[in-house]
Design an enzyme around this catalytic site. Structure first.
Site, PDB file in Angstrom:
ATOM      1  N   CYS A 282     -16.736   0.751  -8.484  1.00 45.34           N
ATOM      2  CA  CYS A 282     -15.643   0.179  -9.269  1.00 45.34           C
ATOM      3  C   CYS A 282     -15.271  -1.201  -8.715  1.00 45.34           C
ATOM      4  O   CYS A 282     -15.731  -1.611  -7.661  1.00 45.34           O
ATOM      5  CB  CYS A 282     -14.418   1.094  -9.228  1.00 45.34           C
ATOM      6  SG  CYS A 282     -13.608   1.139  -7.603  1.00 45.34           S
TER       7      CYS A 282
ATOM      8  N   LYS B 293      -9.670  -1.089  -3.049  1.00 43.24           N
ATOM      9  CA  LYS B 293      -9.530  -2.039  -1.939  1.00 43.24           C
ATOM     10  C   LYS B 293     -10.607  -1.754  -0.892  1.00 43.24           C
ATOM     11  O   LYS B 293     -10.889  -0.600  -0.647  1.00 43.24           O
ATOM     12  CB  LYS B 293      -8.128  -1.913  -1.309  1.00 43.24           C
ATOM     13  CG  LYS B 293      -6.995  -2.331  -2.230  1.00 43.24           C
ATOM     14  CD  LYS B 293      -5.622  -2.128  -1.595  1.00 43.24           C
ATOM     15  CE  LYS B 293      -5.270  -0.655  -1.479  1.00 43.24           C
ATOM     16  NZ  LYS B 293      -3.921  -0.396  -0.949  1.00 43.24           N
TER      17      LYS B 293
ATOM     18  N   ASP C 254       0.112   5.156   0.979  1.00 45.16           N
ATOM     19  CA  ASP C 254      -0.013   6.109   2.085  1.00 45.16           C
ATOM     20  C   ASP C 254      -0.082   5.362   3.412  1.00 45.16           C
ATOM     21  O   ASP C 254      -0.943   4.504   3.613  1.00 45.16           O
ATOM     22  CB  ASP C 254      -1.260   6.975   1.900  1.00 45.16           C
ATOM     23  CG  ASP C 254      -1.218   7.754   0.582  1.00 45.16           C
ATOM     24  OD1 ASP C 254      -0.111   8.085   0.127  1.00 45.16           O
ATOM     25  OD2 ASP C 254      -2.292   8.007   0.009  1.00 45.16           O
TER      26      ASP C 254
ATOM     27  N   ASP D 223      -5.179  12.667   7.012  1.00 45.36           N
ATOM     28  CA  ASP D 223      -6.649  12.616   6.980  1.00 45.36           C
ATOM     29  C   ASP D 223      -7.199  13.607   5.950  1.00 45.36           C
ATOM     30  O   ASP D 223      -8.338  13.486   5.509  1.00 45.36           O
ATOM     31  CB  ASP D 223      -7.226  12.920   8.365  1.00 45.36           C
ATOM     32  CG  ASP D 223      -6.960  11.778   9.344  1.00 45.36           C
ATOM     33  OD1 ASP D 223      -6.767  10.630   8.882  1.00 45.36           O
ATOM     34  OD2 ASP D 223      -6.933  12.034  10.563  1.00 45.36           O
TER      35      ASP D 223
ATOM     36  N   ASP E 152      -1.572  -0.779   5.968  1.00 45.44           N
ATOM     37  CA  ASP E 152      -1.810  -0.228   7.309  1.00 45.44           C
ATOM     38  C   ASP E 152      -3.298  -0.234   7.652  1.00 45.44           C
ATOM     39  O   ASP E 152      -3.694   0.311   8.677  1.00 45.44           O
ATOM     40  CB  ASP E 152      -1.236   1.188   7.428  1.00 45.44           C
ATOM     41  CG  ASP E 152      -1.955   2.202   6.541  1.00 45.44           C
ATOM     42  OD1 ASP E 152      -2.492   1.802   5.481  1.00 45.44           O
ATOM     43  OD2 ASP E 152      -1.982   3.393   6.904  1.00 45.44           O
TER      44      ASP E 152
ATOM     45  N   CYS F 220     -11.905  -1.907  -8.506  1.00 48.50           N
ATOM     46  CA  CYS F 220     -10.481  -1.806  -8.147  1.00 48.50           C
ATOM     47  C   CYS F 220     -10.235  -1.307  -6.724  1.00 48.50           C
ATOM     48  O   CYS F 220      -9.189  -1.588  -6.149  1.00 48.50           O
ATOM     49  CB  CYS F 220      -9.735  -0.928  -9.153  1.00 48.50           C
ATOM     50  SG  CYS F 220     -10.522   0.626  -9.622  1.00 48.50           S
TER      51      CYS F 220
ATOM     52  N   ASP G 222       0.876  -1.160   0.000  1.00 46.33           N
ATOM     53  CA  ASP G 222       0.000   0.000   0.000  1.00 46.33           C
ATOM     54  C   ASP G 222       0.923   1.222   0.000  1.00 46.33           C
ATOM     55  O   ASP G 222       2.098   1.100   0.356  1.00 46.33           O
ATOM     56  CB  ASP G 222      -0.889  -0.038   1.252  1.00 46.33           C
ATOM     57  CG  ASP G 222      -1.745   1.200   1.394  1.00 46.33           C
ATOM     58  OD1 ASP G 222      -2.345   1.627   0.388  1.00 46.33           O
ATOM     59  OD2 ASP G 222      -1.811   1.749   2.501  1.00 46.33           O
TER      60      ASP G 222
ATOM     61  N   ASN H  82      -5.283   2.971  -3.141  1.00 41.09           N
ATOM     62  CA  ASN H  82      -6.539   3.707  -3.343  1.00 41.09           C
ATOM     63  C   ASN H  82      -6.210   5.194  -3.361  1.00 41.09           C
ATOM     64  O   ASN H  82      -5.531   5.677  -2.447  1.00 41.09           O
ATOM     65  CB  ASN H  82      -7.518   3.446  -2.188  1.00 41.09           C
ATOM     66  CG  ASN H  82      -8.137   2.057  -2.223  1.00 41.09           C
ATOM     67  OD1 ASN H  82      -7.942   1.286  -3.149  1.00 41.09           O
ATOM     68  ND2 ASN H  82      -8.899   1.731  -1.189  1.00 41.09           N
TER      69      ASN H  82
ATOM     70  N   SER I 180      -8.722   7.947  -3.792  1.00 40.09           N
ATOM     71  CA  SER I 180     -10.054   8.521  -4.012  1.00 40.09           C
ATOM     72  C   SER I 180     -10.036  10.043  -4.008  1.00 40.09           C
ATOM     73  O   SER I 180     -11.017  10.682  -4.393  1.00 40.09           O
ATOM     74  CB  SER I 180     -11.033   8.018  -2.954  1.00 40.09           C
ATOM     75  OG  SER I 180     -10.723   8.560  -1.690  1.00 40.09           O
TER      76      SER I 180
ATOM     77  N   ASP J  53       0.800   9.480   5.844  1.00 37.82           N
ATOM     78  CA  ASP J  53      -0.597   9.593   5.430  1.00 37.82           C
ATOM     79  C   ASP J  53      -1.162  10.890   6.005  1.00 37.82           C
ATOM     80  O   ASP J  53      -0.561  11.506   6.879  1.00 37.82           O
ATOM     81  CB  ASP J  53      -1.389   8.390   5.958  1.00 37.82           C
ATOM     82  CG  ASP J  53      -2.679   8.163   5.178  1.00 37.82           C
ATOM     83  OD1 ASP J  53      -3.006   8.982   4.309  1.00 37.82           O
ATOM     84  OD2 ASP J  53      -3.353   7.161   5.450  1.00 37.82           O
TER      85      ASP J  53
END
Length: 194
Positions: free
Chosen positions: A101, A105, A13, A21, A131, A103, A11, A55, A57, A19
């Site tokens: 979708c 996760k 981030d 928020d 994570d 794809c 993964d 991901n 988004s 990462d």
């Protein structure tokens, strides 16, 4: 030729970089963890194929563009190459949770993309490092060994899902990507010695 048991899927981030928020929206906000780039390079040098499944988004939410994401990934690859390693494929999902979708996760679409891009018949026996629970679920759907790092949202994931650290859980837990890379390479040495 890559074999599934020599493939590590990461993964992004919270595993490779910090990462947020508020989403990682620009190259300036994309900050690798100390040691993460080196860990990827060492895995690469040790004969592992490294891929990324992430991901993103924030694209569908309008926080950044595919061009900005490409800049982040170009920088990631540049740093890893500079350190003597290679990322073989980066699969990313631009969709939001309600886009329907295949794809995003925990669905396995990104991992299917990694499998196909690397010309593999299966991912069974590969390592999926994340994570969050959805990273592990995506890996599980494809037969990957699940690995949770405590960096990023890892501690929060463990707090919400204490079953991940029970004795009958298959999930291995590490402080961060560096500790996982150290363990995996030591394990390989041990196997080679037998």
């Amino acid at each position: 030729m890559t074999s599934p048991d020599r493939l590590v899927i990461l993964d992004r981030d919270g595993v490779i970089n910090q990462d947020s928020d508020d989403y990682v929206k620009s190259l300036a906000e994309w900050i690798p963890y100390p040691g993460a780039i080196d860990a990827i390079a060492r895995l690469s040098q040790g004969g592992w194929t490294v891929a990324v499944a992430t991901n993103q988004s924030g694209i569908s939410r309008g926080y950044y563009t595919e061009t900005t994401l490409a800049e982040m990934h170009a920088e990631l690859c540049r740093l890893v190459n500079e350190a003597g390693g290679e990322i073989s494929h980066i699969a990313w999902c631009p969709h939001g949770p309600d886009d329907g979708c295949s794809c995003r996760k925990p669905l396995p679409g990104l991992l299917e993309e990694v499998r196909d891009a690397l010309g593999l018949a299966t991912l069974s026996g590969s390592w999926m490092v994340g994570d969050s629970l959805r990273d592990l679920q995506a890996g599980d759907a494809m037969g990957c060994h699940p690995v949770l790092v405590r960096s990023g949202k890892g501690e929060m994931t463990l707090a919400k899902h204490p079953e991940l650290v029970t004795t009958d859980s298959e999930t291995r837990v590490f402080e961060d990507l560096t500790e996982f890379a150290d363990w995996l390479m030591a394990r390989q040495k041990l196997k080679a010695g037998n």
